[in-house]
Design a protein around this motif. Structure first.
Motif, mmCIF file in Angstrom:
data_model
loop_
_atom_site.group_PDB
_atom_site.id
_atom_site.type_symbol
_atom_site.label_atom_id
_atom_site.label_comp_id
_atom_site.label_asym_id
_atom_site.label_seq_id
_atom_site.Cartn_x
_atom_site.Cartn_y
_atom_site.Cartn_z
ATOM 1 N N LYS A 26 18.320 9.009 32.605
ATOM 2 C CA LYS A 26 19.487 9.857 32.797
ATOM 3 C C LYS A 26 19.325 11.183 32.049
ATOM 4 C CE LYS A 26 24.111 9.480 31.292
ATOM 5 N NZ LYS A 26 25.178 8.627 30.845
ATOM 6 N N ASN A 27 18.821 11.122 30.850
ATOM 7 C CA ASN A 27 18.643 12.300 30.003
ATOM 8 C C ASN A 27 17.178 12.709 29.983
ATOM 9 O OD1 ASN A 27 21.367 12.668 28.964
ATOM 10 N ND2 ASN A 27 21.065 10.643 28.060
ATOM 11 N N PRO A 28 16.910 13.970 29.639
ATOM 12 C CA PRO A 28 15.508 14.423 29.623
ATOM 13 C C PRO A 28 14.750 13.868 28.416
ATOM 14 C CG PRO A 28 16.929 16.144 28.787
ATOM 15 C CD PRO A 28 17.835 15.043 29.261
ATOM 16 N N LYS A 29 13.462 13.727 28.593
ATOM 17 C CA LYS A 29 12.584 13.366 27.484
ATOM 18 C C LYS A 29 12.654 14.512 26.459
ATOM 19 C CE LYS A 29 7.662 12.937 26.679
ATOM 20 N NZ LYS A 29 6.359 13.056 27.309
ATOM 21 N N PRO A 30 12.716 14.210 25.168
ATOM 22 C CA PRO A 30 12.763 15.290 24.172
ATOM 23 C C PRO A 30 11.443 16.068 24.121
ATOM 24 C CG PRO A 30 13.174 13.133 23.148
ATOM 25 C CD PRO A 30 12.807 12.897 24.576
ATOM 26 N N LEU A 31 11.548 17.351 23.833
ATOM 27 C CA LEU A 31 10.351 18.160 23.614
ATOM 28 C C LEU A 31 9.647 17.679 22.356
ATOM 29 C CD1 LEU A 31 11.941 21.626 24.360
ATOM 30 C CD2 LEU A 31 9.997 20.669 25.578
ATOM 31 N N ASP A 32 8.322 17.845 22.329
ATOM 32 C CA ASP A 32 7.549 17.515 21.128
ATOM 33 C C ASP A 32 6.416 18.529 20.977
ATOM 34 O OD1 ASP A 32 5.384 16.731 22.786
ATOM 35 O OD2 ASP A 32 6.047 14.652 22.815
ATOM 36 N N ALA A 33 5.680 18.425 19.896
ATOM 37 C CA ALA A 33 4.634 19.406 19.585
ATOM 38 C C ALA A 33 3.570 19.479 20.681
ATOM 39 C CB ALA A 33 3.992 19.089 18.238
ATOM 40 N N ASN A 34 3.117 18.333 21.181
ATOM 41 C CA ASN A 34 2.076 18.336 22.219
ATOM 42 C C ASN A 34 2.577 18.968 23.513
ATOM 43 O OD1 ASN A 34 0.146 17.145 20.591
ATOM 44 N ND2 ASN A 34 0.657 15.063 21.248
ATOM 45 N N ALA A 35 3.781 18.606 23.921
ATOM 46 C CA ALA A 35 4.345 19.166 25.152
ATOM 47 C C ALA A 35 4.542 20.669 24.999
ATOM 48 C CB ALA A 35 5.666 18.483 25.483
ATOM 49 N N PHE A 36 5.063 21.107 23.860
ATOM 50 C CA PHE A 36 5.294 22.533 23.632
ATOM 51 C C PHE A 36 3.973 23.297 23.671
ATOM 52 C CE2 PHE A 36 6.034 26.255 20.877
ATOM 53 C CZ PHE A 36 7.085 26.834 21.569
#
Length: 157
Positions: free
Chosen positions: A59-69
């Protein structure tokens, strides 16, 4: 959203700001999913917008993290670099011609202007000296034939 010092890094689940970039997870307007928008500091339009992964609750988005950023910064930087290369290629063209026994490079540089765009046509010798230049319409078609005709006409004038 929280108030932040504009130069301070931000590391929140839906907002990361660091190293000249901001990643913002947003609701996808086209469906029930999520998207991420990457903004270069100082720019009002995103450099990149792409789909974002749903979290475990679906339902909610996956949180951003260092690798994704980090991956998003690399991808958005590449998009901007390609855009700049394409713009440069659109605004700058050149052909090499022979005039007499000399090789000349004829360049066309488009000067974008909201009100009166124009082009600058130049003939340059092999030592880099500008022999002649002329202001032209921004839609001037630089081809081998048009370059030869222009150089031949400019030399006889």
């Amino acid at each position: 959203m929280t108030d932040h010092d504009s130069d301070s890094p931000i590391y929140e689940a839906r907002l990361w700001k660091d190293d000249g970039w901001t990643a913002r997870v947003i609701k996808n307007e086209d469906d029930d999913g999520w998207a991420v928008a990457m903004f270069k500091d100082g720019q009002s339009e995103p450099a990149l917008v792409g789909p974002w992964t749903m979290g475990r609750d679906k339902k909610n988005p996956k949180p951003l993290d260092a690798n994704a950023f980090s991956t998003l910064v690399k991808t958005a930087s590449e998009v901007l670099r390609r855009h700049e290369q394409q713009l440069h290629a659109t605004l700058n063209k050149s052909v090499v011609i022979t005039a007499g026994d000399a090789a000349l490079t004829v360049t066309l540089t488009i000067i974008p202007d909201e009100y009166e765009a124009y082009g600058i046509l130049k003939a340059i010798d092999d030592q880099g000296n500008e022999l002649v230049s002329k202001r032209v319409e921004p839609n001037f078609a630089l081809t081998r034939a048009s370059a030869i005709a222009w150089v031949n006409k400019a030399i006889t004038e």
